[in-house]
Design a protein around this motif. Structure first.
Motif, PDB file in Angstrom:
ATOM      1  N   ARG A 101       0.836  -1.211   0.000  1.00 55.25           N
ATOM      2  CA  ARG A 101       0.000   0.000   0.000  1.00 55.25           C
ATOM      3  C   ARG A 101       0.865   1.254   0.000  1.00 55.25           C
ATOM      4  O   ARG A 101       0.457   2.304   0.485  1.00 55.25           O
ATOM      5  N   ARG A 102       2.061   1.181  -0.490  1.00 47.87           N
ATOM      6  CA  ARG A 102       2.978   2.305  -0.411  1.00 47.87           C
ATOM      7  C   ARG A 102       2.483   3.533  -1.145  1.00 47.87           C
ATOM      8  O   ARG A 102       2.840   4.654  -0.806  1.00 47.87           O
ATOM      9  N   ARG A 103       1.672   3.349  -2.136  1.00 46.31           N
ATOM     10  CA  ARG A 103       1.158   4.509  -2.855  1.00 46.31           C
ATOM     11  C   ARG A 103       0.244   5.346  -1.954  1.00 46.31           C
ATOM     12  O   ARG A 103       0.273   6.587  -1.989  1.00 46.31           O
ATOM     13  N   ILE A 104      -0.562   4.658  -1.169  1.00 41.07           N
ATOM     14  CA  ILE A 104      -1.460   5.392  -0.255  1.00 41.07           C
ATOM     15  C   ILE A 104      -0.651   6.203   0.746  1.00 41.07           C
ATOM     16  O   ILE A 104      -0.927   7.374   1.015  1.00 41.07           O
ATOM     17  N   GLY A 114      -2.093   4.732   8.656  1.00 44.93           N
ATOM     18  CA  GLY A 114      -3.453   4.416   9.117  1.00 44.93           C
ATOM     19  C   GLY A 114      -4.372   4.109   7.954  1.00 44.93           C
ATOM     20  O   GLY A 114      -5.187   3.165   8.011  1.00 44.93           O
ATOM     21  N   ALA A 115      -4.275   4.888   6.861  1.00 45.76           N
ATOM     22  CA  ALA A 115      -5.118   4.643   5.693  1.00 45.76           C
ATOM     23  C   ALA A 115      -4.789   3.293   5.057  1.00 45.76           C
ATOM     24  O   ALA A 115      -5.699   2.552   4.595  1.00 45.76           O
ATOM     25  N   ALA A 116      -3.493   2.914   5.023  1.00 45.96           N
ATOM     26  CA  ALA A 116      -3.103   1.617   4.462  1.00 45.96           C
ATOM     27  C   ALA A 116      -3.675   0.472   5.282  1.00 45.96           C
ATOM     28  O   ALA A 116      -4.175  -0.539   4.731  1.00 45.96           O
ATOM     29  N   LEU A 117      -3.644   0.592   6.591  1.00 45.42           N
ATOM     30  CA  LEU A 117      -4.193  -0.464   7.444  1.00 45.42           C
ATOM     31  C   LEU A 117      -5.702  -0.564   7.277  1.00 45.42           C
ATOM     32  O   LEU A 117      -6.271  -1.667   7.261  1.00 45.42           O
ATOM     33  N   VAL A 118      -6.384   0.590   7.173  1.00 43.52           N
ATOM     34  CA  VAL A 118      -7.845   0.556   6.956  1.00 43.52           C
ATOM     35  C   VAL A 118      -8.177  -0.089   5.624  1.00 43.52           C
ATOM     36  O   VAL A 118      -9.107  -0.913   5.513  1.00 43.52           O
ATOM     37  N   ALA A 119      -7.427   0.261   4.574  1.00 45.97           N
ATOM     38  CA  ALA A 119      -7.656  -0.351   3.253  1.00 45.97           C
ATOM     39  C   ALA A 119      -7.413  -1.846   3.288  1.00 45.97           C
ATOM     40  O   ALA A 119      -8.130  -2.636   2.643  1.00 45.97           O
ATOM     41  N   GLU A 120      -6.423  -2.262   4.050  1.00 43.02           N
ATOM     42  CA  GLU A 120      -6.131  -3.693   4.162  1.00 43.02           C
ATOM     43  C   GLU A 120      -7.254  -4.417   4.885  1.00 43.02           C
ATOM     44  O   GLU A 120      -7.566  -5.578   4.584  1.00 43.02           O
ATOM     45  N   MET A 121      -7.873  -3.758   5.827  1.00 45.22           N
ATOM     46  CA  MET A 121      -8.970  -4.382   6.565  1.00 45.22           C
ATOM     47  C   MET A 121     -10.162  -4.651   5.640  1.00 45.22           C
ATOM     48  O   MET A 121     -10.857  -5.676   5.748  1.00 45.22           O
TER      49      MET A 121
END
Length: 464
Positions: free
Chosen positions: A13-16, A413-420
């Motif tokens: 998710r590095r782009r996010i 935080g946004a990457a973790l939410v997207a992963e969820m």
């Protein structure tokens, strides 16, 4: 979630994360460039707590108390100092500020109180650690105004400090002046009572000398009494003893001695005439008559001596009585004089006590008057504020750095939410965790550039 899985998620998710960091940094930079610049000017004052007070000449105990510096900071932040700064800056005559004041308050509050709150909101006063220096910082959109206000607060603080010393000193001086007048009146009244008492009782300045004189006079009278009593006793002894004492007294008189000699001489001639002429001879009879006459004269003289002894006794007795009466009168006079001197001493002590109190109040009045006229203080400007060249805010590098860190955290935080919401298999551990069975083998994709997207809940298609 392990650290390895966390790192795999951030990699995927590095782009996010990158978008979040770049966006926050650009936003912070834009906001920093848009915000108006503010300048902070700092004036430093030093508080000398070790030197003695210039007027009192001694170390004031309040200067050594732990809360002294905190008190000075509170004084700088007080409305009184703010009013003094406004007066020094001449802001009360600014028509524009008066218009703003009327618009903001409608004239319900004073201009000084309203603008003092505005100045105090941008004022920052901090004492230096382990020193006696206080920093007065003021922040303003104008560099010159910031320096002017900081210097005005420093000067107003020094002036207020002087007023805080001079104001009570003036009140003390007025009070001591009133007390001094009352005490001087008491001195005059006490002195008047002492003078009146001295005049009424005839007490002069050298009263102790008079007492010594009267005491010496009493001693002289007592000595005279002793001599008079001895003379009376001697006369009384002569009177009672008679013959021998009177004979001795008589023999001391020339007339009696002459008569006795004459009688003895004539008695010898009479005895010779008796043998030669006979007792009936006229010459013998004439000589006998002369001897009788001489004996009569001797007896008269002897009686006179006895009378003189008795007279001397009476005189001595009267003298003793007079001297004793004089002694009693002298004792009474001395006692009265002692009483008068004691009362005069009491009145004199009252005068001295009143003078001592008046002198003490006069000293305090002089001290307070001197303090009320003093413009010296133990505070001085160490470093006056100068117009700053660089603004104190906004701090663009700091803001961009903080925004970058915040964007990094936001991106994570946004990457973790997207992963969820869109869970992916990114390692063999995800396979074992998702299927709940052990992994037997790993097949490499023939096309390294093709990514396989395997999701939980759907069958996995294996290459044939």
């Amino acid at each position: 979630m392990t650290l390895f899985q966390f790192l795999l998620i951030l990699r995927a998710r590095r782009r996010i994360v990158a978008y979040a960091v770049v966006c926050t940094a650009i936003a912070a930079l834009a906001v920093s460039l848009v915000l108006p610049k503010r300048y902070t000017a700092i004036a430093s004052v030093v508080v000398d707590v070790k030197s003695p007070d210039p007027v009192a000449g001694m170390m004031l105990p309040a200067m050594t108390m732990p809360g002294y510096m905190a008190t000075q900071v509170d004084i700088i932040n007080s409305d009184r100092v703010a009013y003094g700064a406004i007066k020094r800056l001449g802001l009360a005559d600014d028509a524009g500020l008066h218009a703003r004041w009327l618009d903001a308050t409608g004239g319900r509050d004073t201009f000084e109180s309203w603008y003092a709150d505005i100045l105090q909101a941008k004022l920052d006063v901090k004492p230096s650690r382990e020193s006696n220096v206080i920093s007065i910082a003021y922040t303003s959109p104008e560099a010159g105004k910031a320096a002017a206000v900081a210097n005005a607060f420093a000067q107003a603080y020094i002036a207020t400090n002087v007023e805080l010393k001079v104001g009570p000193a003036k009140e003390y001086a007025q009070w001591f002046e009133q007390q001094g007048k009352a005490l001087r009146e008491r001195v005059e009244q006490a002195q008047a009572r002492l003078s009146e008492y001295q005049q009424q009782n005839g007490i002069v300045n050298n009263a102790n000398g008079r007492l010594d004189y009267e005491t010496q006079k009493l001693n002289d009278l007592q000595s005279q009494v002793v001599l008079a009593e001895a003379a009376e006793a001697d006369a009384d002894s002569k009177r009672h003893n008679g013959g021998a004492d009177l004979l001795g007294e008589s023999m001391q008189r020339p007339v009696i001695q002459q008569l006795k000699s004459e009688i003895t001489l004539r008695q010898a001639k009479l005895d010779q005439a008796a043998g030669n002429l006979g007792k009936n001879h006229p010459q013998y009879i004439g000589m006998a008559e002369e001897i009788a006459t001489l004996k009569q004269r001797l007896a008269a003289e002897t009686r006179q001596v006895a009378a003189s002894v008795d007279s001397n006794r009476r005189v001595a007795h009267e003298k003793v009585q007079r001297l004793k009466a004089a002694i009693e009168a002298q004792k009474t006079s001395i006692l009265a004089l002692n009483k008068n001197l004691d009362q005069a001493a009491v009145l004199q002590r009252e005068v001295e006590a009143a003078e001592k109190a008046a002198n003490a109040v006069a000293d305090r009045f002089n001290q307070s008057s001197l303090e009320s006229q003093s413009n010296q203080t133990n505070i001085s400007v160490l470093t006056p504020a100068a117009a700053p060249v660089l603004p104190s805010s906004p701090r663009i590098p700091l803001n961009v750095l903080v925004a970058t860190v915040a964007g990094l955290l936001l991106g994570i935080g946004a990457a973790l939410v997207a992963e969820m919401f869109d869970r992916r298999i990114r390692s063999t551990r995800d396979v074992e965790a998702g299927l709940g069975i052990p992994l037997l083998a790993t097949l490499e994709s023939p096309d390294k550039t093709t990514t396989r997207r395997l999701s939980f809940g759907r069958p996995m298609a294996l290459p044939g």
